[in-house]
Design an enzyme around this catalytic site. Structure first.
Site, PDB file in Angstrom:
ATOM      1  N   GLY A  75       1.237  -1.326  -0.098  1.00 59.26           N
ATOM      2  CA  GLY A  75       0.318   0.248  -0.079  1.00 59.26           C
ATOM      3  C   GLY A  75       1.005   1.353  -0.075  1.00 59.26           C
ATOM      4  O   GLY A  75       1.908   1.182   0.518  1.00 59.26           O
ATOM      5  N   CYS A 102       5.120  -6.368   1.220  1.00 62.13           N
ATOM      6  CA  CYS A 102       5.820  -5.025   1.829  1.00 62.13           C
ATOM      7  C   CYS A 102       5.022  -4.071   2.965  1.00 62.13           C
ATOM      8  O   CYS A 102       4.997  -4.416   3.700  1.00 62.13           O
ATOM      9  CB  CYS A 102       5.719  -4.157   0.064  1.00 62.13           C
ATOM     10  SG  CYS A 102       6.271  -2.552   0.386  1.00 62.13           S
ATOM     11  N   TYR A 103       4.097  -3.089   2.320  1.00 61.33           N
ATOM     12  CA  TYR A 103       3.402  -2.716   3.310  1.00 61.33           C
ATOM     13  C   TYR A 103       2.863  -3.490   4.507  1.00 61.33           C
ATOM     14  O   TYR A 103       2.796  -3.368   5.856  1.00 61.33           O
ATOM     15  CB  TYR A 103       1.980  -1.621   3.200  1.00 61.33           C
ATOM     16  CG  TYR A 103       1.443  -0.620   4.182  1.00 61.33           C
ATOM     17  CD1 TYR A 103       1.997  -0.013   4.969  1.00 61.33           C
ATOM     18  CD2 TYR A 103      -0.296  -1.195   4.242  1.00 61.33           C
ATOM     19  CE1 TYR A 103       1.509   1.180   5.600  1.00 61.33           C
ATOM     20  CE2 TYR A 103      -0.551  -0.025   5.348  1.00 61.33           C
ATOM     21  CZ  TYR A 103      -0.023   1.080   6.063  1.00 61.33           C
ATOM     22  OH  TYR A 103      -0.762   0.853   6.873  1.00 61.33           O
ATOM     23  N   HIS A 189       7.918  -8.041  -4.369  1.00 63.10           N
ATOM     24  CA  HIS A 189       6.826  -8.155  -4.073  1.00 63.10           C
ATOM     25  C   HIS A 189       6.633  -9.427  -5.243  1.00 63.10           C
ATOM     26  O   HIS A 189       7.386  -9.957  -6.386  1.00 63.10           O
ATOM     27  CB  HIS A 189       5.638  -7.250  -4.930  1.00 63.10           C
ATOM     28  CG  HIS A 189       5.820  -6.155  -4.555  1.00 63.10           C
ATOM     29  ND1 HIS A 189       4.611  -5.763  -4.398  1.00 63.10           N
ATOM     30  CD2 HIS A 189       6.870  -4.927  -3.971  1.00 63.10           C
ATOM     31  CE1 HIS A 189       4.854  -4.090  -3.618  1.00 63.10           C
ATOM     32  NE2 HIS A 189       5.769  -3.978  -3.622  1.00 63.10           N
ATOM     33  N   GLU A 191       4.611 -11.090  -7.109  1.00 64.37           N
ATOM     34  CA  GLU A 191       3.429 -10.891  -7.156  1.00 64.37           C
ATOM     35  C   GLU A 191       4.043 -10.119  -8.910  1.00 64.37           C
ATOM     36  O   GLU A 191       2.991 -11.138  -9.868  1.00 64.37           O
ATOM     37  CB  GLU A 191       2.176 -10.492  -7.189  1.00 64.37           C
ATOM     38  CG  GLU A 191       2.678  -9.102  -6.788  1.00 64.37           C
ATOM     39  CD  GLU A 191       3.187  -8.645  -5.558  1.00 64.37           C
ATOM     40  OE1 GLU A 191       3.909  -8.865  -5.070  1.00 64.37           O
ATOM     41  OE2 GLU A 191       2.622  -7.537  -5.495  1.00 64.37           O
ATOM     42  N   ASP A 247     -16.873 -11.806 -22.852  1.00 62.94           N
ATOM     43  CA  ASP A 247     -17.199 -11.578 -21.916  1.00 62.94           C
ATOM     44  C   ASP A 247     -18.996 -12.487 -21.858  1.00 62.94           C
ATOM     45  O   ASP A 247     -19.007 -13.376 -21.297  1.00 62.94           O
ATOM     46  CB  ASP A 247     -17.500 -10.646 -21.293  1.00 62.94           C
ATOM     47  CG  ASP A 247     -15.905 -10.271 -20.892  1.00 62.94           C
ATOM     48  OD1 ASP A 247     -15.092 -10.459 -20.893  1.00 62.94           O
ATOM     49  OD2 ASP A 247     -15.959  -8.945 -21.213  1.00 62.94           O
ATOM     50  N   LYS A 393     -10.113 -11.365 -16.973  1.00 65.77           N
ATOM     51  CA  LYS A 393     -10.341 -11.744 -18.019  1.00 65.77           C
ATOM     52  C   LYS A 393      -9.265 -12.898 -18.532  1.00 65.77           C
ATOM     53  O   LYS A 393      -9.896 -13.328 -19.675  1.00 65.77           O
ATOM     54  CB  LYS A 393      -9.545 -10.255 -18.360  1.00 65.77           C
ATOM     55  CG  LYS A 393      -9.951 -10.585 -19.819  1.00 65.77           C
ATOM     56  CD  LYS A 393     -11.496  -9.837 -20.889  1.00 65.77           C
ATOM     57  CE  LYS A 393     -11.690  -9.099 -21.270  1.00 65.77           C
ATOM     58  NZ  LYS A 393     -13.024  -9.005 -22.339  1.00 65.77           N
TER      59      LYS A 393
END
Ligand code: XMP
Length: 538
Positions: A75, A102-103, A189, A191, A247, A393
């Protein structure tokens, strides 16, 4: 979402569905970090269902979902800033492992009595991680590795009971764990792709630490959604507006698998589609998948409403209103057909990103306004079926492939609801001008696909401005149309870069357009990024 029909009525924004019973779930508590969504996506890539929850969500709500683990996201705040998001201490008493990133890690360290301070310099970008004691979290990983950092506050000492596992150039404590209490933290991170062992760390957390089964796959999503749709719809029937985009196509196929011919799809051909696109939708759904389909040829209706309309927002409004009218007529007609009083449902292709964005994340001020075509009148009284509501998606695409949807539909670039009407710019969307644009666009699509570039581009299309230019074609002077080629790369349409298409490809496209379309005598390339431009011209 950039499909037209998939965004009909305003979605219920109460939050995404909980995961089906039986699947393991790890919740990401969102402290407003730019990568929070990505964490959930990566966890899902590892085969475990994951969703974001705001850091303000009451503890009971989190507990009631019985997650197998909790991740605290990054964050923008400093733990020392006024109003910085706080840790709900109860999260540590849920009896499941917690990983702070992280945060999230700084918050854990700060609240549990460690030493977190603002370092002289922040640490941004690639950094070298040295693993001194791998512990459980980093077991089996190299002692030296790169990782991605983005922080100013830094952990200097972990709280009592924690073991420091690794450090980086600017972070004396870059990874920690307290196995006893099941609390873990990493400053970097995992990710992002720039942390090469990030996925290994997430898998370690999910499996060895949280004990999750990695069973979340496209096939399991299909099975799970079919059961949920059946439970929701019962013996009722449903209708679905098909736009030709991925979609609404995937949503329709899922519902068809679940309730068979009690689903009817409605495809409104407004005459503003690309060449052959309407036929492809009809062929795929009616002929290949044998889904009951009402195809409404409404071209004349739309074009007569658009006559004389040149102002872009007016075009959108006219198209949106007319669309609702046609859809409503069909829905009423279909309701009249069965008349047995059973519940009626409307299928929508709302995605998880729409749910998150429309709901607005705490601390994130911008709420994207969708380019949708407005809401259905209330007296139609539908209940919504939204089988994609918890999917990203890329998962929708994987589900589409799993259901046998052709690549052409699965990988279709976004296409605006008002279609080609907003690409005949500065003038009226007449049949003649739409036809010129449609032919040019067809050539562009063919060549982009043949060059193998279609999937790399976020969007590629043509624009037909309302001007004429002088040319010489054969021995004649001509006064013809200019076609603009617009191709962009982007992740989410919020920003975009113009695509560097190869010159040879551009030349081939341009010469085909000028050779094959009598009305065209000039082709130009749009080299505008977003910002400052937008992707569309109108
Ligand atoms: P802009 O032009 O704002 O476009 O950069 C961002 C994305 O939205 C699409 N777009 C629309 N989609 N109805 C839609 O369904 C619209 O009126 C509309 N206008 C723009 C555009 O194609 C791009 O993907």
């Amino acid at each position: 979402m950039s499909e037209s029909l998939a965004t009909l009525p305003a979605p219920d924004l109460a939050g995404a569905d909980a995961v089906a019973a039986g699947s393991d779930e790890v919740l990401v508590v969102d402290y407003g970090g730019q990568y929070s969504q990505l964490i959930a996506r990566r966890i899902r890539d590892c085969g475990v269902f994951s969703e974001l929850v705001a850091h303000t969500v009451p503890l009971e709500e989190i507990a009631s979902r019985r997650p197998r683990g909790i991740v605290l996201s990054g964050g923008p705040a400093s733990v020392y800033a006024d109003g910085a998001p706080r840790l709900q201490r109860g999260l540590l008493d849920l009896g499941v492992p917690v990983l702070g990133i992280c945060y999230g890690m700084q918050l854990l360290m700060h609240e549990l009595g460690g030493r977190v301070e603002q370092a002289q310099v922040g640490e941004f970008g690639r950094s070298n991680l040295t693993v001194a004691n791998a512990g459980t979290l980093l077991a089996g990983l190299p002692a030296q590795q790169t990782c991605w950092m983005s922080h100013r506050d830094t952990v200097f000492e972990p709280p009592a009971g924690f073991t420091a596992l690794a450090s980086s150039t600017a972070s004396p404590v870059a990874a920690v764990e307290d196995r006893e209490r099941g609390i873990y933290g990493i400053q970097f991170h995992p990710e992002v792709v720039h942390t090469p062992y990030g996925e290994d760390i997430l898998i370690r957390f999910l499996t060895d630490i949280c004990g999750c089964e990695r069973t979340w796959t496209a096939a399991s999503i299909v099975q799970d959604q079919i059961e949920r749709i059946r439970a929701q719809v019962g013996e009722g029937s449903a209708i679905c507006g098909l736009s030709g985009g991925v979609d609404s196509s995937v949503a329709a196929l899922l519902v068809h698998r679940a309730i068979g011919d009690r689903l009817t799809c409605v495809f409104v051909d407004h005459g503003l589609m690309r060449k052959q696109e309407g036929e492809q939708v009809i062929e795929t759904f009616r002929d290949t998948f044998r889904v009951p389909l009402v195809a409404v040829d409404a071209e004349q209706r739309f074009l007569s409403k658009l006559a004389g309309v040149t102002e872009p927002e007016r075009k959108r409004k006219v198209i949106g209103e007319e669309f609702i009218r046609v859809f409503e007529e069909e829905a009423k007609r279909l309701a009249g057909d069965d008349g047995d009083g059973s519940a009626r449902y409307l299928v929508q292709g709302t995605l998880y990103s729409d749910v998150i964005e429309s709901g607005g994340r705490p601390g994130s001020a911008t709420i994207k306004s969708h380019h949708n075509v407005g809401g259905l009148p209330e007296d139609l009284d539908f209940d919504l079926v939204e089988p994609l509501r918890s999917l990203f998606k890329d998962e929708v695409r994987a589900v589409g492939t799993e259901l046998g949807l052709p690549d052409r539909l699965v990988w279709r670039q976004p296409f605006p609801g008002p279609g080609l009407a907003i690409r005949v710019v500065g003038g009226e969307a007449s049949r003649e001008r739409l036809d010129v644009l449609r032919e040019a666009d067809h050539i562009l699509q063919e060549e982009i696909r043949a060059a193998g570039l279609y999937r790399e581009l976020w969007q590629s299309f043509c624009v037909l401005p309302d001007i004429r230019t002088v040319g010489v074609q054969g021995d004649e002077r001509t006064y013809g149309n200019v076609v603009v080629i617009r191709a962009v790369t982007s992740d989410d349409a919020m920003t975009a870069d113009w695509a560097r298409l190869p010159y040879d490809l551009l030349e081939k496209i341009a010469s085909r357009m000028m050779g094959e379309i009598r009305e065209v005598n000039r082709v130009v390339l749009d080299i505008t990024s977003k910002p400052p431009g937008t992707i569309e011209w109108e």
